[in-house]
Design a protein around this motif. Structure first.
Motif, PDB file in Angstrom:
ATOM      1  N   GLY A  78       0.817  -1.206   0.000  1.00 49.56           N
ATOM      2  CA  GLY A  78       0.000   0.000   0.000  1.00 49.56           C
ATOM      3  C   GLY A  78       0.852   1.257   0.000  1.00 49.56           C
ATOM      4  N   VAL A  79       1.918   1.261   0.783  1.00 49.18           N
ATOM      5  CA  VAL A  79       2.819   2.417   0.847  1.00 49.18           C
ATOM      6  C   VAL A  79       3.445   2.681  -0.519  1.00 49.18           C
ATOM      7  N   THR A  80       3.858   1.617  -1.200  1.00 52.94           N
ATOM      8  CA  THR A  80       4.454   1.756  -2.528  1.00 52.94           C
ATOM      9  C   THR A  80       3.456   2.384  -3.508  1.00 52.94           C
ATOM     10  N   THR A  81       2.200   1.949  -3.440  1.00 56.89           N
ATOM     11  CA  THR A  81       1.175   2.496  -4.319  1.00 56.89           C
ATOM     12  C   THR A  81       0.924   3.965  -4.030  1.00 56.89           C
ATOM     13  N   ILE A  82       0.890   4.327  -2.756  1.00 60.04           N
ATOM     14  CA  ILE A  82       0.703   5.730  -2.382  1.00 60.04           C
ATOM     15  C   ILE A  82       1.829   6.583  -2.955  1.00 60.04           C
ATOM     16  N   GLY A  83       3.044   6.056  -2.905  1.00 59.88           N
ATOM     17  CA  GLY A  83       4.196   6.790  -3.415  1.00 59.88           C
ATOM     18  C   GLY A  83       4.075   7.125  -4.887  1.00 59.88           C
ATOM     19  N   THR A  84       3.397   6.281  -5.658  1.00 62.61           N
ATOM     20  CA  THR A  84       3.209   6.550  -7.086  1.00 62.61           C
ATOM     21  C   THR A  84       2.120   7.593  -7.324  1.00 62.61           C
ATOM     22  N   ASN A  86       1.164  10.114  -4.824  1.00 61.94           N
ATOM     23  CA  ASN A  86       1.408  11.394  -4.155  1.00 61.94           C
ATOM     24  C   ASN A  86       2.582  11.235  -3.185  1.00 61.94           C
ATOM     25  N   GLU A  87       3.740  11.747  -3.570  1.00 57.09           N
ATOM     26  CA  GLU A  87       4.928  11.599  -2.729  1.00 57.09           C
ATOM     27  C   GLU A  87       4.760  12.283  -1.377  1.00 57.09           C
ATOM     28  N   LYS A  88       4.050  13.413  -1.364  1.00 55.97           N
ATOM     29  CA  LYS A  88       3.905  14.176  -0.126  1.00 55.97           C
ATOM     30  C   LYS A  88       3.009  13.461   0.876  1.00 55.97           C
ATOM     31  N   SER A  89       1.880  12.944   0.422  1.00 53.48           N
ATOM     32  CA  SER A  89       1.026  12.207   1.349  1.00 53.48           C
ATOM     33  C   SER A  89       1.702  10.913   1.787  1.00 53.48           C
ATOM     34  N   CYS A  90       2.534  10.365   0.912  1.00 51.77           N
ATOM     35  CA  CYS A  90       3.282   9.158   1.266  1.00 51.77           C
ATOM     36  C   CYS A  90       4.248   9.439   2.420  1.00 51.77           C
ATOM     37  N   GLU A  91       4.853  10.634   2.423  1.00 41.89           N
ATOM     38  CA  GLU A  91       5.745  11.007   3.516  1.00 41.89           C
ATOM     39  C   GLU A  91       4.995  11.073   4.843  1.00 41.89           C
ATOM     40  N   VAL A  92       3.784  11.629   4.801  1.00 39.98           N
ATOM     41  CA  VAL A  92       2.959  11.693   6.004  1.00 39.98           C
ATOM     42  C   VAL A  92       2.650  10.291   6.506  1.00 39.98           C
ATOM     43  N   VAL A  93       2.294   9.402   5.586  1.00 43.20           N
ATOM     44  CA  VAL A  93       1.990   8.019   5.949  1.00 43.20           C
ATOM     45  C   VAL A  93       3.214   7.339   6.559  1.00 43.20           C
ATOM     46  N   LYS A  94       4.357   7.478   5.899  1.00 41.86           N
ATOM     47  CA  LYS A  94       5.577   6.831   6.396  1.00 41.86           C
ATOM     48  C   LYS A  94       5.960   7.334   7.787  1.00 41.86           C
ATOM     49  N   ASN A  95       5.758   8.624   8.024  1.00 40.39           N
ATOM     50  CA  ASN A  95       6.081   9.174   9.340  1.00 40.39           C
ATOM     51  C   ASN A  95       5.211   8.554  10.427  1.00 40.39           C
ATOM     52  N   ARG A  96       3.943   8.289  10.099  1.00 36.15           N
ATOM     53  CA  ARG A  96       3.058   7.651  11.084  1.00 36.15           C
ATOM     54  C   ARG A  96       3.445   6.179  11.268  1.00 36.15           C
ATOM     55  N   LEU A  97       3.766   5.499  10.181  1.00 37.15           N
ATOM     56  CA  LEU A  97       4.144   4.088  10.282  1.00 37.15           C
ATOM     57  C   LEU A  97       5.436   3.932  11.061  1.00 37.15           C
ATOM     58  N   GLY A  98       6.328   4.920  10.931  1.00 40.33           N
ATOM     59  CA  GLY A  98       7.584   4.883  11.669  1.00 40.33           C
ATOM     60  C   GLY A  98       7.391   4.989  13.167  1.00 40.33           C
ATOM     61  N   LYS A  99       6.211   5.463  13.582  1.00 40.47           N
ATOM     62  CA  LYS A  99       5.905   5.580  15.003  1.00 40.47           C
ATOM     63  C   LYS A  99       5.033   4.421  15.496  1.00 40.47           C
ATOM     64  N   GLY A 100       4.826   3.439  14.619  1.00 33.68           N
ATOM     65  CA  GLY A 100       4.091   2.250  15.046  1.00 33.68           C
ATOM     66  C   GLY A 100       2.688   2.108  14.490  1.00 33.68           C
ATOM     67  N   ALA A 101       2.241   3.031  13.659  1.00 35.35           N
ATOM     68  CA  ALA A 101       0.898   2.936  13.082  1.00 35.35           C
ATOM     69  C   ALA A 101       0.876   1.873  11.981  1.00 35.35           C
ATOM     70  N   ARG A 102      -0.336   1.507  11.572  1.00 40.26           N
ATOM     71  CA  ARG A 102      -0.518   0.510  10.515  1.00 40.26           C
ATOM     72  C   ARG A 102      -1.352   1.105   9.396  1.00 40.26           C
ATOM     73  N   LEU A 103      -0.917   0.894   8.139  1.00 41.29           N
ATOM     74  CA  LEU A 103      -1.694   1.309   6.984  1.00 41.29           C
ATOM     75  C   LEU A 103      -2.754   0.259   6.693  1.00 41.29           C
TER      76      LEU A 103
END
Length: 218
Positions: A78-84, A86-103
């Motif tokens: 899912g993260v890979t698809t988001i990156g294709t 919208n790179e900016k929203s993908c950064e927001v997602v990755k920052n949350r996942l880095g803190k333990g969240a789940r996509l």
């Protein structure tokens, strides 16, 4: 009873108590060939989103679940698809996942593609009224089924007292269970982008009028 996603709440002391919470981020897209003044506002917007989101997390708690429109996949796929998309929203997602969240996958592939295909049919500019009516009815039904699925996925996956983030374009009529408190992330740059788009639309309309008048005069 359910409530539309458009219902928003400004954080107050009472809002920091228990219960499910959803932080709604208006999804703004950008392309590399967009005008420079739009991209400046676009980048500014996403920087402000990250800042506001971080402030909310300090007050409310850490995000547990992340939902992103147009994404029928969870985890790394899912993260890979988001990156294709919208790179900016993908950064927001990755920052949350880095803190333990789940996509969490919020879309169902068949519903999503049906909704998008009917939308494409409408966008080509149908000339026959009967055909238009049939396509529009099918599009409306597909949109309704999709919205119901999106709301159900959030309800099923956001656990008691968890905080979720939803990245989605404004204007959708997704119904959210009333026990979920909704917080609207709205940085100042969002209004700047809306004004830019309105001005751009007006400018294009004026140019089209001038072109039409020039053709009529020839």
């Amino acid at each position: 009873m359910t409530e539309e996603l458009g219902r928003i709440e400004k954080p107050s002391v009472e809002d920091f108590k228990g219960g499910r919470k959803l932080l709604f981020i208006p999804l703004i897209y950008g392309t590399t060939d967009a005008p420079a003044d739009y991209l400046d506002r676009f980048n500014k917007y996403w920087n402000q989103v990250e800042n506001q989101l971080s402030e909310l997390e300090l007050k409310l708690g850490e995000v547990s679940k992340v939902y992103h429109e147009l994404i029928p996949l969870s985890g790394d796929d899912g993260v890979t698809t988001i990156g294709t998309l919208n790179e900016k929203s993908c950064e927001v997602v990755k920052n949350r996942l880095g803190k333990g969240a789940r996509l969490e996958a919020i879309e169902e592939s068949e519903l999503l593609t049906e909704y998008m295909d009917w939308g494409r049919c409408l966008s080509i500019g149908l000339q026959n009224q009967e055909v238009f009516s049939k396509v529009y009815a099918a599009y409306t039904e597909a949109s309704k089924k999709r919205n119901e699925y999106l709301a159900r996925r959030i309800d099923e996956t956001l656990e008691t007292d968890e905080i979720g983030v939803l990245l989605m374009r404004e204007g959708h009529h997704v119904q959210i269970p009333p026990d979920i408190q909704i917080f609207y992330v709205s940085p100042p740059a969002l209004d700047e982008i809306k004004r830019w788009l309105r001005d751009r639309e007006s400018e294009l309309a004026r140019e089209a009028d001038k072109a039409t008048q020039k053709e009529d005069s020839q």
